[in-house]
Design an enzyme around this catalytic site. Structure first.
Site, PDB file in Angstrom:
ATOM      1  N   LYS A  22       0.833  -1.219   0.000  1.00 55.26           N
ATOM      2  CA  LYS A  22       0.000   0.000   0.000  1.00 55.26           C
ATOM      3  C   LYS A  22       0.861   1.258   0.000  1.00 55.26           C
ATOM      4  CE  LYS A  22      -1.698   1.690   4.033  1.00 55.26           C
ATOM      5  NZ  LYS A  22      -1.465   3.125   4.199  1.00 55.26           N
ATOM      6  N   ASN A  23       1.880   1.272   0.860  1.00 56.37           N
ATOM      7  CA  ASN A  23       2.662   2.510   1.004  1.00 56.37           C
ATOM      8  C   ASN A  23       3.584   2.774  -0.182  1.00 56.37           C
ATOM      9  OD1 ASN A  23       1.381   2.935   3.372  1.00 56.37           O
ATOM     10  ND2 ASN A  23       3.131   2.514   4.707  1.00 56.37           N
ATOM     11  N   CYS A 116      -4.991  12.562  12.717  1.00 55.11           N
ATOM     12  CA  CYS A 116      -5.697  11.280  12.773  1.00 55.11           C
ATOM     13  C   CYS A 116      -5.384  10.653  14.116  1.00 55.11           C
ATOM     14  CB  CYS A 116      -5.290  10.381  11.618  1.00 55.11           C
ATOM     15  SG  CYS A 116      -3.645   9.725  11.757  1.00 55.11           S
ATOM     16  N   ARG A 121       0.262  14.621  13.116  1.00 56.85           N
ATOM     17  CA  ARG A 121       0.676  14.489  11.722  1.00 56.85           C
ATOM     18  C   ARG A 121       0.796  15.816  10.959  1.00 56.85           C
ATOM     19  NH1 ARG A 121      -1.390   8.820   9.431  1.00 56.85           N
ATOM     20  NH2 ARG A 121       0.633   8.942   8.437  1.00 56.85           N
ATOM     21  N   ASP A 124       4.792  20.234   8.023  1.00 60.41           N
ATOM     22  CA  ASP A 124       5.811  21.296   7.933  1.00 60.41           C
ATOM     23  C   ASP A 124       7.019  20.893   7.069  1.00 60.41           C
ATOM     24  OD1 ASP A 124       6.059  19.511  10.224  1.00 60.41           O
ATOM     25  OD2 ASP A 124       7.883  20.602  10.707  1.00 60.41           O
ATOM     26  N   ASP A 307       4.665   0.870  11.924  1.00 59.49           N
ATOM     27  CA  ASP A 307       3.476   0.166  11.438  1.00 59.49           C
ATOM     28  C   ASP A 307       3.411  -1.285  11.906  1.00 59.49           C
ATOM     29  OD1 ASP A 307       2.642   2.443  10.192  1.00 59.49           O
ATOM     30  OD2 ASP A 307       3.119   1.810   8.151  1.00 59.49           O
ATOM     31  N   ARG A 399      -8.496  -0.696   4.653  1.00 60.60           N
ATOM     32  CA  ARG A 399      -7.654   0.346   4.056  1.00 60.60           C
ATOM     33  C   ARG A 399      -6.288  -0.219   3.657  1.00 60.60           C
ATOM     34  NH1 ARG A 399      -6.079   4.287   7.854  1.00 60.60           N
ATOM     35  NH2 ARG A 399      -4.758   4.754   6.104  1.00 60.60           N
TER      36      ARG A 399
END
Ligand code: UD1
Length: 421
Positions: A22-23, A116, A121, A124, A307, A399
């Protein structure tokens, strides 16, 4: 809304096949917007985050189709540079559209993604990086409004309070490919998914050196063409199944698992007493003796991935003895602690540390998924808990994990999806 019902106590056995990462696929899809031609991306997992990305791309005017795990993208006629809040707010990763739209159309308006449950999160570093290569950026009405007429290659330092940033690196890297002159990103993220994206950019004609290291050099080119690419396999899904084998005392072969991407996870699991061997297909993971607790600190790659923190906590909760898990990437990412505690896990939180007093006794309970990886941890705990575990709000898991219940069922787990009213 759906929920999972799990009856714990089965030792998992067999072979599981991983899906595409996914990432990696999300920034790779964003990168196709830099080109003047058609791209075909393969090994795309049919996840809700991927569909969200495709929806945003269509909104921008890009032609996108998905069939049998292959996405065809034709960005030739897109001219809409505004990614609206109603789409962006559902997926934070959509911030990685900022760099490519800006570089290609010389103007971009992307909604701020908001926070989230895993933390505040901020963005910047994304803004600092783009400003360093000459983008003129203001924040107005919740949108990042960026003008790219005067962009030119430069030195960009991207280190932040919590180390490097994956998607900030992706954004600057993508923007720099079409920005005149040489850009050097220092303190770049080294995650394999980012390297995969950089390799895709090179296939499109980008001039990049140093991907996978903290210093990436990009020589801007005038244009990029479409390319074909097959996305790498998901190392976090691999790690989740490794822990599933460990926690159930099972014996599982994880097809396509890449040792090079899993160094820190393998190290911690081997230290805990799990036997891991390389096979022709991928990795074989089995429990051959009782486990001992290990301490874990999450860090940017090649450190232990944040993760995988929640899944590791599930394992340590059922491993006799004391372990400490320290979260150095998202210090507030502990939403799973209260739900694991409802199943009998003994965890004391002193942010950013969780002190776990592991015991073999946890019991099934109704629990609620709070985010993607927390949901994975609850499934893992459910697989070993005594009795029935009901996990609600499992849309979070959809997701990032494709067909997770089918994959677990194939390994022998008693898990089913039910409609929740
Ligand atoms: C990516 C992954 C996510 C993973 C995370 C860390 C994708 C789609 N998502 O998210 O699954 O958990 O990397 O490995 O690839 N930060 C700042 N300023 C910024 C940006 C980030 O302070 O401008 C901080 C974050 O709050 C966090 C740390 O840097 O503490 C790392 O975040 P980052 O690497 O940016 O995460 P993402 O790229 O959003």
């Amino acid at each position: 809304m759906d929920r999972f019902i799990i009856e714990g106590g089965v030792r998992l056995k067999g072979t599981v096949e991983l899906s595409g990462a996914k990432n990696a696929v999300l920034p790779i899809l964003a990168a196709t917007l830099l080109t003047n031609g058609k791209s075909i991306i393969r090994n795309v997992p049919p996840l809700s985050d991927v569909y969200t990305m495709l929806r945003i791309m269509r909104y921008l005017g890009v032609k996108v189709t998905m069939e049998d795990g292959a996405v065809t993208v034709d960005p030739r006629n897109y001219s809409n540079y505004r990614a609206p809040y109603k789409l962006v707010s559902t997926m934070r990763a959509s911030i990685c559209l900022l760099g490519p739209i800006l570089a290609k159309l010389k103007h971009a308006e992307v909604s701020m993604p908001g926070g989230c449950v895993i933390g505040t999160r901020p963005i910047d570093l994304h803004l600092k990086g783009l400003r360093s290569i000459g983008a003129d950026i203001k924040i107005e009405h919740g949108y990042v409004i960026a003008d790219g007429k005067n962009m030119k290659g430069s030195r960009v330092y991207l280190g932040g309070k919590f180390g490097s940033s994956v998607l900030a690196t992706a954004n600057i890297l993508m923007a720099a490919t079409l920005t005149k002159g040489k850009t050097v990103i220092e303190s770049a993220a080294c995650e394999p998914e980012l390297t995969d994206m950089a390799n895709f950019l090179c296939k499109m004609g980008a001039k990049i050196k140093g991907q996978g290291t903290p210093i990436i050099e990009i020589e801007g080119v005038r244009s990029l063409s479409g390319a074909q690419h097959s996305v790498i396999y998901d190392r976090i899904e691999a790690g989740t199944f490794m822990i599933a084998a460990a926690i159930t005392g099972g014996d599982v072969v994880i097809k396509h698992a890449c040792v090079n991407h899993l160094g820190a996870v393998i190290d911690r699991l081997e230290n805990a007493g799990i036997k891991i061997s390389k096979t022709k297909e991928g990795l074989r993971v089995r429990k051959t003796r009782s486990l001992k607790p290990v301490d874990v600190t999450t860090l940017p790659y090649p450190g232990f991935p944040t993760d995988m923190q929640a899944q590791m906590m599930a394992l340590m909760s059922v491993t006799k003895g004391i372990s400490i898990i320290t979260e150095k990437v998202y210090p507030e990412r502990f939403m799973h602690v209260s739900e694991l505690s409802r199943m009998g896990a003994q965890i004391m939180l002193e942010t950013p540390n969780a002190i776990i007093k592991g015991s073999s006794k946890i019991s099934g309970a109704p629990v609620m998924a709070s985010d993607l990886r927390a949901s994975a941890a609850l499934i893992l705990a459910g697989l070993v808990a005594k009795g029935k575990t009901e996990i609600s709000r499992i849309y979070h898991i959809d997701r990032g994990y494709h067909n997770i219940e089918e994959k677990f069922e194939k390994l022998g787990a008693r898990i089913k999806r039910e409609k929740e009213y």
